[in-house]
Design an enzyme around this catalytic site. Structure first.
Site, PDB file in Angstrom:
ATOM      1  N   GLU A   1      -8.079   6.231 -10.022  1.00 42.16           N
ATOM      2  CA  GLU A   1      -7.510   5.243  -9.093  1.00 42.16           C
ATOM      3  C   GLU A   1      -6.932   5.896  -7.840  1.00 42.16           C
ATOM      4  O   GLU A   1      -5.928   5.452  -7.285  1.00 42.16           O
ATOM      5  CB  GLU A   1      -6.475   4.353  -9.791  1.00 42.16           C
ATOM      6  CG  GLU A   1      -7.129   3.375 -10.744  1.00 42.16           C
ATOM      7  CD  GLU A   1      -6.382   2.065 -10.874  1.00 42.16           C
ATOM      8  OE1 GLU A   1      -5.720   1.636  -9.902  1.00 42.16           O
ATOM      9  OE2 GLU A   1      -6.480   1.463 -11.950  1.00 42.16           O
TER      10      GLU A   1
ATOM     11  N   THR B   1       0.818  -1.210   0.000  1.00 37.32           N
ATOM     12  CA  THR B   1       0.000   0.000   0.000  1.00 37.32           C
ATOM     13  C   THR B   1       0.854   1.264   0.000  1.00 37.32           C
ATOM     14  O   THR B   1       0.600   2.209  -0.760  1.00 37.32           O
ATOM     15  CB  THR B   1      -0.929   0.006   1.229  1.00 37.32           C
ATOM     16  OG1 THR B   1      -1.730  -1.179   1.216  1.00 37.32           O
ATOM     17  CG2 THR B   1      -1.838   1.224   1.211  1.00 37.32           C
TER      18      THR B   1
END
Length: 421
Positions: A401, A351
């Site tokens: 995104e 992440t």
């Protein structure tokens, strides 16, 4: 004649896929985990990169401006990319795909984006739509929905964003009400890439009516066939850039979805949707790098040809320093997506690195496109030259995104969390 040609294309594509799949398997056996970065690509990676580069330069670039002008969906290029094995790289081998890692897929994406990010987004919009099934689908779901995409160039879409919920995914209002063995879906999605071309959608909907339910329990992920009664597809949106990509709003009105099309189970949708981003953001970042590299190359070529004050632009220190800064930025952006992709392929939670790559590469693409226009001067502001399109196409990399601001929130959260631990 057409049927024979089609059979020939399928045979050639099968041979290509078999060769690349075999080489990929061999390379995997030889690779020793934990060795860290290698700046030397494998022979297979070089082959993928060369194929994508040749396709971009010989088939995408010559028609990119026309597709940008008309907004027409690039069906011939999509079909050709599929035939070459440049489409759907993430589909597992047991579903008929190549089963490539994220790093390999990024190499392909960068080259396609160099040709045209609108075409690249049309081709690779599938990756985001497929990813929830790849990471969370059962074997039956994978073979049914991913397997058929290796048999013909079908499209899919990721239906999460709504008119009132973009970056705030937890704020989506689309509802899924369970009735027996099926769910009734009602709601509206917006800015859906491939929305009007997809054969099926990954859909995120609120399945827990309690507004206080935590996000990791409130949402469910569904696979929805695009021809299901009750689905209304909106008009193609006229966007600033990436104009040949198909972007639409979609309305779901009493759409019935069988429970067999639920991913994992009730309440697992939010985690699945966010997990998909970790794996696709490096690929999106590589597209931004492809655009940035194109901007640098176009600016350098122009500076070597254009004269002002009696000498070439590139002989002016102001311009050469601009090009040096551009080169530095594109190399660093490339390293950021490669690190993020390597983390994915190493089986680590990425992440932090995915958000760094997404934010940095998106910003760099915009900076380099702007600098390229500046180097072109007045010509850069004109549609007869390629850099004005690059500038328009670049902006979306700071938006879709996850915006650049959202990426910074994620980076800060991850950084502070690591520091405290």
């Amino acid at each position: 004649m057409a049927a024979a040609f089609g059979r020939c294309c399928r045979v050639l594509r099968s041979i290509s896929r078999f060769h690349w799949r075999s080489q990929h398997t061999k390379a995997d056996r030889q690779r020793e985990p934990g060795l860290g970065f290698s700046f030397e690509f494998t022979e297979q990676q070089k082959e993928f990169q060369a194929t994508a580069r040749k396709f971009a330069r010989e088939e995408i670039i010559p028609v990119a401006a026309e597709y940008d002008k008309t907004g027409e969906y690039p069906v011939p290029l999509i079909r050709r990319a599929w035939e070459l094995g440049l489409m759907n790289p993430h589909i597992p081998q047991n579903c008929g795909g190549l089963g490539l890692g994220t790093f390999d897929a990024c190499l392909i994406s960068e080259e396609l984006a160099y040709g045209c990010t609108g075409v690249q987004t049309a081709i690779e919009g599938n990756s985001l739509g497929q990813m929830p099934i790849i990471i969370a689908g059962n074997e039956q779901q994978k073979k049914k929905y991913l397997g058929r995409m290796t048999e013909e160039p079908l499209m899919c879409a990721y239906c999460v964003t709504e008119p009132g919920a973009g970056s705030d995914v937890a704020g989506i209002k689309t509802k899924a009400e369970k009735k027996g063995d099926e769910y009734i879906i009602n709601g509206q999605k917006m800015w859906i890439t491939n929305g009007g071309k997809a054969s099926w959608y990954f859909l995120l909907a609120r399945s827990d009516p309690d507004p206080k339910a935590p996000a990791n329990k409130a949402f469910t992920g569904f696979i929805v066939e695009a021809d299901t009664p009750g689905i209304q597809i909106g008009r193609k949106e006229l966007n600033m850039g990436q104009r040949c990509s198909d972007t639409r709003g979609i309305v779901f009105e009493d759409v019935k979805v069988l429970k067999e099309n639920v991913l994992i189970g009730d309440g697992a949708g939010f985690k699945i949707a966010m997990g998909a981003f970790d794996k696709t953001r490096p690929t999106v970042s590589s597209g931004a790098v492809g655009l940035a590299q194109r901007a640098l190359d176009e600016a350098t070529k122009y500076a070597l040809e254009r004269k002002t004050f009696g000498k070439l632009l590139i002989e002016h220190q102001a311009i050469s320093f601009m090009l040096a800064e551009m080169a530095m930025k594109v190399e660093l952006a490339r390293m950021s997506y490669q690190r993020a992709a390597w983390e994915v392929d190493s089986g680590r939670r990425n992440t932090y690195y995915a958000s760094i790559a997404k934010a940095f590469a998106g910003d760099i693409a915009n900076q380099l496109a702007t600098d390229a226009v500046q180097i072109f001067g007045g010509n850069g502001f004109n549609t007869e030259y390629p850099v004005e399109k690059l500038m328009r196409d670049a902006k979306i990399y700071q938006i879709y995104e996850g915006t650049s601001q959202i990426q910074r929130l994620i980076i800060a959260r991850e950084h502070i969390g690591k520091y405290k631990s």
